[in-house]
Write an enzyme that holds these catalytic residues in place. Structure first.
Site, short mmCIF file in Angstrom:
data_model
loop_
_atom_site.label_atom_id
_atom_site.label_comp_id
_atom_site.label_asym_id
_atom_site.label_seq_id
_atom_site.Cartn_x
_atom_site.Cartn_y
_atom_site.Cartn_z
N CYS A 136 -77.29 -15.28 -25.75
CA CYS A 136 -78.43 -14.26 -25.60
C CYS A 136 -79.10 -14.05 -26.98
CB CYS A 136 -77.51 -12.93 -25.33
SG CYS A 136 -78.71 -11.45 -25.54
N CYS A 194 -78.44 -11.13 -28.98
CA CYS A 194 -76.99 -10.84 -29.56
C CYS A 194 -77.25 -11.58 -30.88
CB CYS A 194 -75.90 -11.45 -28.58
SG CYS A 194 -75.62 -10.50 -27.39
N ASP A 225 -90.70 -6.24 -32.99
CA ASP A 225 -91.03 -6.92 -31.90
C ASP A 225 -91.70 -8.35 -32.07
OD1 ASP A 225 -92.29 -7.95 -29.09
OD2 ASP A 225 -91.04 -6.53 -28.38
N HIS A 282 -73.29 -7.09 -26.31
CA HIS A 282 -73.98 -7.28 -25.14
C HIS A 282 -73.78 -6.23 -24.20
CE1 HIS A 282 -76.55 -9.73 -22.82
NE2 HIS A 282 -75.84 -9.32 -21.86
N ASN A 305 -86.82 -0.99 -20.30
CA ASN A 305 -87.09 -1.62 -18.55
C ASN A 305 -85.61 -2.03 -18.34
OD1 ASN A 305 -89.87 -1.29 -19.07
ND2 ASN A 305 -89.76 -3.07 -20.37
N THR A 338 -87.49 -8.73 -19.37
CA THR A 338 -87.56 -10.16 -19.48
C THR A 338 -86.45 -10.74 -20.23
OG1 THR A 338 -88.85 -9.95 -21.49
CG2 THR A 338 -90.17 -10.20 -19.45
N HIS A 368 -82.09 -3.12 -24.60
CA HIS A 368 -83.00 -2.85 -25.61
C HIS A 368 -84.23 -1.61 -25.42
CE1 HIS A 368 -85.31 -5.86 -23.27
NE2 HIS A 368 -86.27 -5.58 -23.89
N HIS A 424 -87.79 -0.13 -26.92
CA HIS A 424 -89.07 -0.28 -27.60
C HIS A 424 -89.48 1.00 -28.14
CE1 HIS A 424 -89.99 -4.13 -25.36
NE2 HIS A 424 -89.25 -3.72 -24.50
#
Length: 112
Positions: free
Chosen positions: A4, A7, A30, A46, A85, A93, A98, A100
């Site tokens: 990941c 991670c 980002d 994770h 999301n 994605t 996470h 934003h």
């Protein structure tokens, strides 16, 4: 999770410029920003998404990161957005929880 990318970024295995971090979460810029300030806040352990058995301590560490990010970037008084999301249909994605943190300009409804 060994493969990941979030991670690896959160735990310093891949170099990144940390905006802020604490024991349980990390915040970094980002790679494809949608606003002048676009920081990702991720747990160091994770979790696929926010419904993946995330404990309260981790959530509070993520909130601490958001508080520090908005102060350090100077967007706490001008307005900002925090969003996540969950799942591919929502636009997730990377399958690692996470948030934003977006700000630094007037945000359009299209970022919602």
């Amino acid at each position: 999770m060994s493969d990941c990318i979030f991670c690896k970024l959160a735990n310093g295995e891949i170099p990144t410029t940390m905006v802020y971090q604490n024991e349980f979460a990390a915040a970094f810029n980002d790679a494809s920003p949608l606003a002048p300030v676009h920081v990702l806040v991720v747990p160091k352990n994770h979790h696929d998404n926010m419904l993946d058995g995330v404990d309260a301590q981790t959530f509070m560490a993520m909130v601490d990161c958001v508080e520090q990010v908005v102060e350090l970037t100077g967007i706490q008084n001008s307005g900002f957005r925090v969003l996540t999301n969950v799942g591919a249909d929502a636009g997730q994605t990377v399958n690692h929880l996470h948030w934003h943190v977006l700000g630094g300009k007037r945000l359009s409804d299209s970022l919602a």
